[in-house]
Design a protein around this motif. Structure first.
Motif, PDB file in Angstrom:
ATOM      1  N   GLU A 213      19.987 -36.414   0.537  1.00 60.58           N
ATOM      2  CA  GLU A 213      20.777 -36.551   1.427  1.00 60.58           C
ATOM      3  C   GLU A 213      20.864 -37.746   2.466  1.00 60.58           C
ATOM      4  O   GLU A 213      21.962 -38.246   2.433  1.00 60.58           O
ATOM      5  CB  GLU A 213      20.523 -35.351   2.438  1.00 60.58           C
ATOM      6  N   THR A 214      19.738 -38.332   2.568  1.00 54.62           N
ATOM      7  CA  THR A 214      19.771 -39.428   3.292  1.00 54.62           C
ATOM      8  C   THR A 214      20.133 -40.768   2.522  1.00 54.62           C
ATOM      9  O   THR A 214      20.957 -41.668   3.088  1.00 54.62           O
ATOM     10  CB  THR A 214      18.156 -39.903   3.875  1.00 54.62           C
ATOM     11  N   LEU A 215      19.892 -40.752   1.158  1.00 51.29           N
ATOM     12  CA  LEU A 215      20.507 -42.005   0.380  1.00 51.29           C
ATOM     13  C   LEU A 215      21.810 -41.795   0.172  1.00 51.29           C
ATOM     14  O   LEU A 215      22.534 -42.585   0.366  1.00 51.29           O
ATOM     15  CB  LEU A 215      19.653 -41.524  -1.210  1.00 51.29           C
TER      16      LEU A 215
ATOM     17  N   ASN B 281      20.542 -34.665  -9.954  1.00 51.02           N
ATOM     18  CA  ASN B 281      21.317 -34.497  -8.644  1.00 51.02           C
ATOM     19  C   ASN B 281      21.351 -36.075  -8.116  1.00 51.02           C
ATOM     20  O   ASN B 281      22.412 -36.394  -7.529  1.00 51.02           O
ATOM     21  CB  ASN B 281      20.526 -33.573  -7.595  1.00 51.02           C
ATOM     22  N   LEU B 282      20.002 -36.692  -8.338  1.00 53.76           N
ATOM     23  CA  LEU B 282      20.210 -38.322  -7.663  1.00 53.76           C
ATOM     24  C   LEU B 282      20.953 -39.006  -8.504  1.00 53.76           C
ATOM     25  O   LEU B 282      21.804 -39.826  -7.983  1.00 53.76           O
ATOM     26  CB  LEU B 282      18.791 -38.757  -7.966  1.00 53.76           C
ATOM     27  N   CYS B 283      21.243 -38.709 -10.046  1.00 55.75           N
ATOM     28  CA  CYS B 283      22.051 -39.511 -10.644  1.00 55.75           C
ATOM     29  C   CYS B 283      23.432 -39.218 -10.225  1.00 55.75           C
ATOM     30  O   CYS B 283      24.579 -40.195 -10.240  1.00 55.75           O
ATOM     31  CB  CYS B 283      21.708 -39.095 -12.120  1.00 55.75           C
ATOM     32  N   ASP B 284      23.800 -37.936  -9.877  1.00 53.59           N
ATOM     33  CA  ASP B 284      25.078 -37.519  -9.457  1.00 53.59           C
ATOM     34  C   ASP B 284      25.386 -38.414  -8.129  1.00 53.59           C
ATOM     35  O   ASP B 284      26.729 -38.828  -8.097  1.00 53.59           O
ATOM     36  CB  ASP B 284      25.126 -35.998  -9.486  1.00 53.59           C
ATOM     37  N   ILE B 285      24.329 -38.312  -7.385  1.00 52.44           N
ATOM     38  CA  ILE B 285      24.818 -39.017  -6.226  1.00 52.44           C
ATOM     39  C   ILE B 285      24.985 -40.773  -6.365  1.00 52.44           C
ATOM     40  O   ILE B 285      26.081 -41.399  -5.838  1.00 52.44           O
ATOM     41  CB  ILE B 285      23.563 -39.164  -5.040  1.00 52.44           C
ATOM     42  N   LEU B 286      24.194 -41.187  -7.174  1.00 53.54           N
ATOM     43  CA  LEU B 286      24.385 -42.520  -7.482  1.00 53.54           C
ATOM     44  C   LEU B 286      25.635 -42.982  -8.154  1.00 53.54           C
ATOM     45  O   LEU B 286      26.324 -43.827  -7.749  1.00 53.54           O
ATOM     46  CB  LEU B 286      23.351 -43.207  -8.558  1.00 53.54           C
TER      47      LEU B 286
END
Length: 412
Positions: free
Chosen positions: A219-221, A254-259
């Motif tokens: 969330e913070t990223l 999830n991290l990859c989707d954000i990036l």
């Protein structure tokens, strides 16, 4: 093709093969994560049994983080420590924090104190004996114009987002910032840093690091990347993270989707030895690549770990197999508590001499010395131009052959 031409071609092909015969022989004895996959699986099972954990736990980066090993009692159930090693770790731990993820601990040879993974992560008495290093050789205190910004160059800057890492490298350049408590940079300080970027239109490139940028929550990223993407003059964003090396479970879908939402993005990581390129590590880097993230590696030249041309070449080959471009080899800084890792500059130059021409250009990183007091990265290269005149230059090839080359251009 004539018979003579084929004969000459085959003779040249044999010469080229002979020129790397020493590497081909040495490579057989260099440990890579791929070669020891069965042994790594066995060690993982032992660690899971020790923690009474499951494979599902192992794949959860939050479990890895919560179960970092930071006491000798647990460590000696994984490594075969001598009494003197045990005492060293406890003594150094009073001055310098250490912690290792269960995953990274599984890469260590339990019987070999010279294991390159052990030496990067387990405290050594040499850390407290160091009288040569300084706490802040980059003078970051004097390159901090606002918030948690570090600015050394005209068009780019760093925002330090946390002091937390998945594993605390013994050669860390920011050893002074680790402390005993993990501290993400407060939101108001991040906001001040972002405001500084907004107010300086010349800044086109922002690097988020720390610590480790991927130690922030998703969330913070996402918030941080969203705020930076709102700034019209910010063209690219980079993230510094060693989690693909030391805790690859952090690279979640999830991290990859954000990036992917915030491209163009680049992640610079730090693999220092081919043993670190395991199947799990490569799975993480492939996920990032599929998400559209550009990947580069910034190795640190470390005495007895990778200051060997054959080891470094193997590392670079393994990186490319994992979709990671070798980017930099950093000459280790003289940081207090780390100078036993320092090498001579000649070590780095020898590595480049043994790579240029002997392997593909994509596999060759730049060798960099950081000038003192934050005066920036300085590339160090072997000398290939021997002399220069108005009409001609003399060049030296990768095979040490010298040629005269014309130095002219059409009249304007």
């Amino acid at each position: 093709m004539s018979k003579d031409a084929r004969t000459i071609s085959n003779k040249r092909a044999q010469e080229l093969k002979d020129s790397i015969q020493d590497f081909l022989e040495a490579r057989e004895h260099i440990v890579t994560g791929e070669k020891i996959s069965d042994e790594l699986a066995r060690r993982r099972s032992l660690i899971l049994e020790l923690f009474n954990a499951s494979e599902q736990d192992w794949s959860d980066w939050k479990w890895q983080l919560q179960n970092r090993i930071s006491d000798v009692e647990t460590l000696e159930k994984i490594l075969n420590l001598t009494e003197s090693e045990r005492q060293e770790i406890e003594q150094v731990g009073k001055d310098y924090r250490w912690a290792v993820s269960p995953y990274y601990a599984s890469l260590m040879d339990p019987d070999d104190p010279e294991c390159p993974v052990r030496k990067q992560s387990i405290p050594s008495a040499q850390e407290v004996k160091d009288k040569a290093g300084v706490t802040d050789p980059m003078a970051e205190e004097f390159t901090n114009p606002a918030g948690n910004v570090t600015r050394r160059y005209p068009d780019r800057l760093i925002i330090n987002v946390t002091n937390q890492c998945a594993m605390y490298c013994r050669h860390c350049q920011r050893k002074r910032n680790i402390g005993e408590v993990d501290k993400p940079t407060p939101k108001d300080v991040l906001e001040e840093s972002i405001e500084y970027v907004k107010n300086h239109a010349e800044i086109r490139d922002v690097l988020l690091t720390g610590g480790d940028a991927f130690m922030l929550s998703d969330e913070t990223l996402d918030w941080l990347l969203t705020e930076l993407r709102k700034i019209p003059h910010v063209e690219i964003i980079r993230l510094g993270s060693r989690t693909p090396v030391t805790m690859p479970q952090r690279i979640t879908q999830n991290l990859c989707d954000i990036l992917t939402k915030h491209l163009p993005l680049y992640v610079n990581t730090q693999y220092n030895h081919p043993k670190e390129l395991t199947a799990e590590a490569k799975k993480a880097t492939f996920k990032l690549a599929r998400a559209g993230v550009g990947l580069g590696n910034q190795a640190v030249l470390l005495n007895t770990i990778n200051n060997d041309p054959h080891v470094m070449k193997t590392l670079c080959h393994e990186l490319l197999k994992g979709m990671v471009r070798p980017y930099y080899i950093f000459h280790a800084k003289k940081v207090k508590g780390t100078t036993h890792f320092n090498t001579r500059v000649e070590d780095g130059l020898e590595i480049l001499e043994k790579m240029r021409g002997y392997t593909s250009g994509m596999a060759i990183p730049s060798y960099i010395i950081n000038a003192p007091d934050g005066h920036g990265k300085t590339p160090i290269v072997p000398e290939y131009m021997i002399s220069q005149g108005r009409d001609k230059v003399y060049i030296r090839t990768w095979e040490n052959r010298v040629f005269e080359y014309p130095n002219d251009a059409p009249e304007q």
